[in-house]
Design a protein around this motif. Structure first.
Motif, mmCIF file in Angstrom:
data_model
loop_
_atom_site.group_PDB
_atom_site.id
_atom_site.type_symbol
_atom_site.label_atom_id
_atom_site.label_comp_id
_atom_site.label_asym_id
_atom_site.label_seq_id
_atom_site.Cartn_x
_atom_site.Cartn_y
_atom_site.Cartn_z
ATOM 1 N N TYR A 1 0.854 -1.207 0.000
ATOM 2 C CA TYR A 1 0.000 0.000 0.000
ATOM 3 C C TYR A 1 0.885 1.252 0.000
ATOM 4 O O TYR A 1 0.665 2.187 -0.760
ATOM 5 C CB TYR A 1 -0.852 -0.054 1.262
ATOM 6 N N GLU A 2 1.892 1.229 0.867
ATOM 7 C CA GLU A 2 2.844 2.349 0.933
ATOM 8 C C GLU A 2 3.528 2.551 -0.425
ATOM 9 O O GLU A 2 3.674 3.678 -0.902
ATOM 10 C CB GLU A 2 3.941 2.064 1.982
ATOM 11 N N MET A 3 3.959 1.438 -1.020
ATOM 12 C CA MET A 3 4.679 1.516 -2.296
ATOM 13 C C MET A 3 3.771 2.074 -3.387
ATOM 14 O O MET A 3 4.192 2.884 -4.209
ATOM 15 C CB MET A 3 5.208 0.129 -2.692
ATOM 16 N N LEU A 4 2.521 1.652 -3.362
ATOM 17 C CA LEU A 4 1.556 2.107 -4.365
ATOM 18 C C LEU A 4 1.315 3.616 -4.246
ATOM 19 O O LEU A 4 1.289 4.336 -5.247
ATOM 20 C CB LEU A 4 0.244 1.339 -4.153
ATOM 21 N N ILE A 5 1.161 4.087 -3.018
ATOM 22 C CA ILE A 5 0.937 5.530 -2.805
ATOM 23 C C ILE A 5 2.134 6.318 -3.349
ATOM 24 O O ILE A 5 1.970 7.322 -4.049
ATOM 25 C CB ILE A 5 0.706 5.853 -1.300
ATOM 26 N N LYS A 6 3.328 5.831 -3.059
ATOM 27 C CA LYS A 6 4.545 6.518 -3.541
ATOM 28 C C LYS A 6 4.602 6.481 -5.055
ATOM 29 O O LYS A 6 4.851 7.493 -5.708
ATOM 30 C CB LYS A 6 5.786 5.834 -2.966
ATOM 31 N N ALA A 7 4.364 5.277 -5.627
ATOM 32 C CA ALA A 7 4.507 5.087 -7.072
ATOM 33 C C ALA A 7 3.531 5.972 -7.850
ATOM 34 O O ALA A 7 3.839 6.439 -8.948
ATOM 35 C CB ALA A 7 4.281 3.620 -7.420
ATOM 36 N N ILE A 8 2.386 6.227 -7.268
ATOM 37 C CA ILE A 8 1.347 6.993 -7.962
ATOM 38 C C ILE A 8 1.579 8.500 -7.816
ATOM 39 O O ILE A 8 0.895 9.318 -8.418
ATOM 40 C CB ILE A 8 -0.043 6.546 -7.425
ATOM 41 N N GLY A 9 2.561 8.866 -7.002
ATOM 42 C CA GLY A 9 2.926 10.289 -6.876
ATOM 43 C C GLY A 9 2.537 10.923 -5.560
ATOM 44 O O GLY A 9 2.716 12.117 -5.361
#
Ligand code: F6R
Length: 248
Positions: A116-124
């Motif tokens: 979830y953390e990685m997704l938030i970062k990856a999406i900007g």
């Protein structure tokens, strides 16, 4: 922190919804952080009205929710996925695949939280994060003592929070409330570009005065928002009752 006091809960909800609507108009593909609980229901109702009456367009919006009970499937009527579908997503033109809520029944919950953390970062990153506040100053399920550096993880709920969520509004028996949850951490929340905290009712007055006028301390998690450069607090008069300074 910018503090705005509104006479009523309805005015608080409308003012908060306008901040969301302005961002959605300015940046149609914005990333929103969303909250559950009683406080944001009116704000979501206003957004639904803006969608139905004025065509506020959610088709490119992505959302991430703050938290979810550990052990509850998204179909459970007390899960936060169910709450979000019921109170917002089912009533606007958002694509369900763009709505992220932590999975309370993930096989490996901590691995899910890391993703979830990685997704938030990856999406900007989150453009605008909505928060409610617990009577003990918690935000998301970051209970007093949660480290400033915490990230999405499994947390224990305090007896106070369990009681607040089984007062008849949500669960009817404290024994039914899960004792753990998955929650964005304090650092996750503080990474949001803009934060909007809303609070109403007298029961939040203590937490609000500590948040806004007290020292910034992990003992009152919301007070750590004082260090965030773009946080607005919108409260009704009852929640503002213990503030000692002048605000707009
Ligand atoms: C919910 C959440 C919680 C609530 C808080 C206040 O997603 O993150 O921190 O915002 O417990 O709840 P209500 O609005 O029901 O008083």
């Amino acid at each position: 922190m910018k503090v705005i006091i509104k006479k009523t809960t309805d005015e608080m909800s409308l003012a908060g919804a306008k901040i969301f609507a302005e961002l959605i108009c300015k940046k149609p593909n914005c990333i929103l952080g969303l909250a559950t609980g009683g406080t944001p229901v009116g704000l979501y109702k206003e957004l639904i009205k803006m969608h139905k009456q004025d065509g506020l367009d959610f088709s490119k919006v992505t959302t991430f929710n703050l938290d979810e009970y550990l052990g509850l499937d998204g179909d459970h009527d007390q899960s936060y996925r169910y709450f979000m579908n019921d109170n917002l997503f089912n009533h606007v033109n958002i694509k369900k695949e763009n709505t992220y809520v932590l999975n309370g029944v993930a096989a490996d919950p901590q691995l899910f939280c890391d993703g979830y953390e990685m997704l938030i970062k990856a999406i900007g990153g989150i453009d605008l994060q909505l928060l409610g506040i617990g009577g003990n100053g918690h935000i998301a399920f970051n209970e007093p003592g949660s480290p400033r550096s915490s990230r999405t993880r499994i947390v224990d709920l305090t007896p106070e929070t369990i009681a607040a969520n089984s007062d008849g509004r949500f669960f009817s028996d404290p024994k039914d409330v899960p004792t753990q949850a998955l929650s964005m951490g304090m650092a996750t929340i503080l990474d949001a570009k803009e934060i909007l905290l809303i609070a109403n009712k007298e029961s939040k007055a203590d937490a609000i005065v500590k948040t806004v006028e007290g020292p910034a301390t992990e003992d009152v998690p919301a007070s750590l928002l004082q260090a965030h450069s773009n946080t607005t607090v919108i409260i009704d008069e009852a929640a503002a009752a213990k503030l000692t300074k002048e605000y707009a």
